[in-house]
Design a protein around this motif. Sequence first.
Motif, PDB file in Angstrom:
ATOM      1  N   SER A   1       0.629   9.318  -2.068  1.00 30.01           N
ATOM      2  CA  SER A   1       1.704   8.948  -2.996  1.00 30.01           C
ATOM      3  C   SER A   1       2.185  10.150  -3.807  1.00 30.01           C
ATOM      4  O   SER A   1       3.326  10.186  -4.253  1.00 30.01           O
ATOM      5  N   LEU A   2       1.313  11.132  -4.003  1.00 27.12           N
ATOM      6  CA  LEU A   2       1.690  12.357  -4.725  1.00 27.12           C
ATOM      7  C   LEU A   2       2.300  13.400  -3.790  1.00 27.12           C
ATOM      8  O   LEU A   2       3.098  14.225  -4.208  1.00 27.12           O
ATOM      9  N   LEU A   3       1.899  13.374  -2.517  1.00 24.48           N
ATOM     10  CA  LEU A   3       2.348  14.391  -1.570  1.00 24.48           C
ATOM     11  C   LEU A   3       3.734  14.102  -1.018  1.00 24.48           C
ATOM     12  O   LEU A   3       4.395  15.001  -0.515  1.00 24.48           O
ATOM     13  N   MET A   4       4.180  12.849  -1.084  1.00 21.05           N
ATOM     14  CA  MET A   4       5.496  12.505  -0.551  1.00 21.05           C
ATOM     15  C   MET A   4       6.602  13.104  -1.411  1.00 21.05           C
ATOM     16  O   MET A   4       6.426  13.367  -2.603  1.00 21.05           O
ATOM     17  N   VAL A   5       7.746  13.327  -0.772  1.00 13.39           N
ATOM     18  CA  VAL A   5       8.943  13.767  -1.497  1.00 13.39           C
ATOM     19  C   VAL A   5      10.034  12.740  -1.204  1.00 13.39           C
ATOM     20  O   VAL A   5      10.504  12.633  -0.064  1.00 13.39           O
ATOM     21  N   PRO A   6      10.429  11.945  -2.210  1.00 14.49           N
ATOM     22  CA  PRO A   6       9.938  11.964  -3.593  1.00 14.49           C
ATOM     23  C   PRO A   6       8.543  11.342  -3.715  1.00 14.49           C
ATOM     24  O   PRO A   6       8.111  10.590  -2.844  1.00 14.49           O
TER      25      PRO A   6
ATOM     26  N   SER B   1       0.842  -1.197   0.000  1.00 14.96           N
ATOM     27  CA  SER B   1       0.000   0.000   0.000  1.00 14.96           C
ATOM     28  C   SER B   1       0.876   1.244   0.000  1.00 14.96           C
ATOM     29  O   SER B   1       2.041   1.205   0.427  1.00 14.96           O
ATOM     30  N   ASP B   2       0.302   2.355  -0.441  1.00 14.28           N
ATOM     31  CA  ASP B   2       1.021   3.625  -0.436  1.00 14.28           C
ATOM     32  C   ASP B   2       1.268   4.107   0.991  1.00 14.28           C
ATOM     33  O   ASP B   2       2.188   4.886   1.234  1.00 14.28           O
ATOM     34  N   GLU B   3       0.438   3.671   1.943  1.00 13.80           N
ATOM     35  CA  GLU B   3       0.666   4.038   3.342  1.00 13.80           C
ATOM     36  C   GLU B   3       2.007   3.498   3.820  1.00 13.80           C
ATOM     37  O   GLU B   3       2.791   4.218   4.454  1.00 13.80           O
ATOM     38  N   VAL B   4       2.258   2.241   3.553  1.00 12.99           N
ATOM     39  CA  VAL B   4       3.526   1.630   3.949  1.00 12.99           C
ATOM     40  C   VAL B   4       4.689   2.325   3.243  1.00 12.99           C
ATOM     41  O   VAL B   4       5.715   2.633   3.860  1.00 12.99           O
ATOM     42  N   ALA B   5       4.516   2.575   1.950  1.00 12.87           N
ATOM     43  CA  ALA B   5       5.565   3.251   1.175  1.00 12.87           C
ATOM     44  C   ALA B   5       5.857   4.637   1.745  1.00 12.87           C
ATOM     45  O   ALA B   5       7.013   5.053   1.852  1.00 12.87           O
ATOM     46  N   ALA B   6       4.816   5.367   2.130  1.00 13.33           N
ATOM     47  CA  ALA B   6       4.989   6.719   2.666  1.00 13.33           C
ATOM     48  C   ALA B   6       5.748   6.692   3.986  1.00 13.33           C
ATOM     49  O   ALA B   6       6.649   7.515   4.219  1.00 13.33           O
ATOM     50  N   GLY B   7       5.408   5.757   4.866  1.00 17.59           N
ATOM     51  CA  GLY B   7       6.110   5.660   6.134  1.00 17.59           C
ATOM     52  C   GLY B   7       7.572   5.330   5.937  1.00 17.59           C
ATOM     53  O   GLY B   7       8.453   5.876   6.623  1.00 17.59           O
ATOM     54  N   LEU B   8       7.851   4.457   4.995  1.00 22.11           N
ATOM     55  CA  LEU B   8       9.223   4.059   4.698  1.00 22.11           C
ATOM     56  C   LEU B   8      10.035   5.238   4.161  1.00 22.11           C
ATOM     57  O   LEU B   8      11.152   5.507   4.616  1.00 22.11           O
TER      58      LEU B   8
ATOM     59  N   LEU C   1       4.774   5.642 -12.909  1.00 26.92           N
ATOM     60  CA  LEU C   1       6.195   5.817 -12.604  1.00 26.92           C
ATOM     61  C   LEU C   1       6.454   7.216 -12.069  1.00 26.92           C
ATOM     62  O   LEU C   1       6.179   8.213 -12.745  1.00 26.92           O
ATOM     63  N   ARG C   2       7.008   7.274 -10.844  1.00 24.60           N
ATOM     64  CA  ARG C   2       7.297   8.553 -10.203  1.00 24.60           C
ATOM     65  C   ARG C   2       8.705   8.543  -9.633  1.00 24.60           C
ATOM     66  O   ARG C   2       9.495   7.636  -9.908  1.00 24.60           O
ATOM     67  N   ASN C   3       9.017   9.522  -8.799  1.00 21.28           N
ATOM     68  CA  ASN C   3      10.405   9.751  -8.404  1.00 21.28           C
ATOM     69  C   ASN C   3      10.990   8.749  -7.420  1.00 21.28           C
ATOM     70  O   ASN C   3      12.208   8.710  -7.239  1.00 21.28           O
ATOM     71  N   SER C   4      10.167   7.945  -6.764  1.00 19.31           N
ATOM     72  CA  SER C   4      10.715   7.000  -5.790  1.00 19.31           C
ATOM     73  C   SER C   4      11.428   5.820  -6.442  1.00 19.31           C
ATOM     74  O   SER C   4      12.042   5.004  -5.757  1.00 19.31           O
ATOM     75  N   THR C   5      11.356   5.754  -7.802  1.00 16.44           N
ATOM     76  CA  THR C   5      12.052   4.664  -8.515  1.00 16.44           C
ATOM     77  C   THR C   5      12.679   5.164  -9.807  1.00 16.44           C
ATOM     78  O   THR C   5      12.759   4.418 -10.775  1.00 16.44           O
ATOM     79  N   LYS C   6      13.117   6.414  -9.849  1.00 19.35           N
ATOM     80  CA  LYS C   6      13.646   6.941 -11.104  1.00 19.35           C
ATOM     81  C   LYS C   6      14.809   6.090 -11.591  1.00 19.35           C
ATOM     82  O   LYS C   6      15.544   5.496 -10.790  1.00 19.35           O
ATOM     83  N   ARG C   7      14.997   6.034 -12.890  1.00 21.54           N
ATOM     84  CA  ARG C   7      15.981   5.128 -13.486  1.00 21.54           C
ATOM     85  C   ARG C   7      17.379   5.396 -12.965  1.00 21.54           C
ATOM     86  O   ARG C   7      17.842   6.525 -12.856  1.00 21.54           O
ATOM     87  N   ARG C   8      18.031   4.285 -12.652  1.00 21.41           N
ATOM     88  CA  ARG C   8      19.397   4.356 -12.144  1.00 21.41           C
ATOM     89  C   ARG C   8      20.401   4.190 -13.278  1.00 21.41           C
ATOM     90  O   ARG C   8      20.115   3.627 -14.312  1.00 21.41           O
ATOM     91  N   GLU C   9      21.610   4.648 -13.014  1.00 22.44           N
ATOM     92  CA  GLU C   9      22.660   4.499 -14.019  1.00 22.44           C
ATOM     93  C   GLU C   9      23.064   3.040 -14.167  1.00 22.44           C
ATOM     94  O   GLU C   9      23.481   2.602 -15.218  1.00 22.44           O
ATOM     95  N   ALA C  10      22.916   2.267 -13.083  1.00 23.93           N
ATOM     96  CA  ALA C  10      23.351   0.860 -13.109  1.00 23.93           C
ATOM     97  C   ALA C  10      22.200  -0.084 -13.418  1.00 23.93           C
ATOM     98  O   ALA C  10      22.118  -1.184 -12.899  1.00 23.93           O
ATOM     99  N   ALA C  11      21.285   0.343 -14.271  1.00 24.98           N
ATOM    100  CA  ALA C  11      20.128  -0.498 -14.587  1.00 24.98           C
ATOM    101  C   ALA C  11      20.552  -1.777 -15.287  1.00 24.98           C
ATOM    102  O   ALA C  11      21.568  -1.825 -15.982  1.00 24.98           O
ATOM    103  N   ILE C  12      19.756  -2.810 -15.083  1.00 24.93           N
ATOM    104  CA  ILE C  12      20.033  -4.093 -15.747  1.00 24.93           C
ATOM    105  C   ILE C  12      19.863  -3.939 -17.246  1.00 24.93           C
ATOM    106  O   ILE C  12      18.922  -3.316 -17.723  1.00 24.93           O
ATOM    107  N   GLN C  13      20.754  -4.522 -17.969  1.00 20.70           N
ATOM    108  CA  GLN C  13      20.664  -4.467 -19.431  1.00 20.70           C
ATOM    109  C   GLN C  13      19.753  -5.553 -19.947  1.00 20.70           C
ATOM    110  O   GLN C  13      19.698  -6.614 -19.378  1.00 20.70           O
TER     111      GLN C  13
END
Length: 337
Positions: free
Chosen positions: A277-282, A244-251, A325-337
Amino acid sequence: MATIEDVAKLAGLSRTTVSRVINDQPYVTEEKRQRIVQAMKDLGYVPNSSARRLRSQKTETIAVLLPRVTNPFFGNLIEAMEQKASEWGYQVIVCQTHHSRKKEIDYLQLLKTKQVDGVIMASLVNDWKDVEPYLESGPIVFCNEYMEDASIPMIHMDHKTAAYEAAVHLLEQGCKHIAYASGGPESHLGAMRKQGFLEALEEYGRPFLDELNIDWAIDVSDGQKVFHLIRSDFPYIDGVFTGSDEVAAGLIYEASSSDWKVPEDLAVVGFDNQMVSLLMVPSVTTIQQPVIQMADKTVEVLIQQLLHPGAIAPKRYVYPHQLLLRNSTKRREAAIQ
């Protein structure tokens, strides 16, 4: 004070047709029904509900069983159901089970004792064999929850595919050790989410260790505990799929007050696209469920069963989801190919 004749005149229909709508009888088109409903609203006409109930032996009440109304997903679901039910002249009562098998059965007794006309189950903790006998007393419909061997209508989204897509997204951002943080009794819905999540990990050749399975997280405070558990005992975890977004927000909140960065150190996916989920930063990457569409269809299916007993065959209605897709998982430089 407006009368039934006034309603008929304003709607341009016969008194008999108005009476059929008031008494929830069949053989009235949806267009005529809406004209009558609107006329009653314009005139402020209120039917004599007590007399109508005595004649029809109906309560014009639907019970909705859910774990807890404080969960925004269920709050939005019940609001949409109440609005749709009122269009048909039905009331909704909310029955919070708090994941209790006994409470769930106690609320189903409302159907058996004719205190409600039908039941919507937005969650399920008992076995189907314990619920099925109550169908003898009236219709039951699953919304959000579902079970393979249940012989009733089910309205839901594909939780297995949704969880699979969320896990794949985390893997494609370069996450190598992804925790699964959910909670509550293991339902069929929860099992499907877990299955989709594990299939993604297997497909990408990633292990799923015991410490990656967190099965007690249901709200914001649990999300905070999840972060502290990861930081103190399992710092190698670099991604979390939450139920849930509640758990994600607390984390995320707890991570923001530490030396951990989201998503650089820890990518997080939520579920349900709640406002938080929209109010959290990120902002939180999450799964969006079509809440209003599912609520409307559930109420419609249940009422059709009440109007036409035995005529509505059990059917599964599967609605599409969306991975936002939002900022809590933005693409990393070391993404799997």
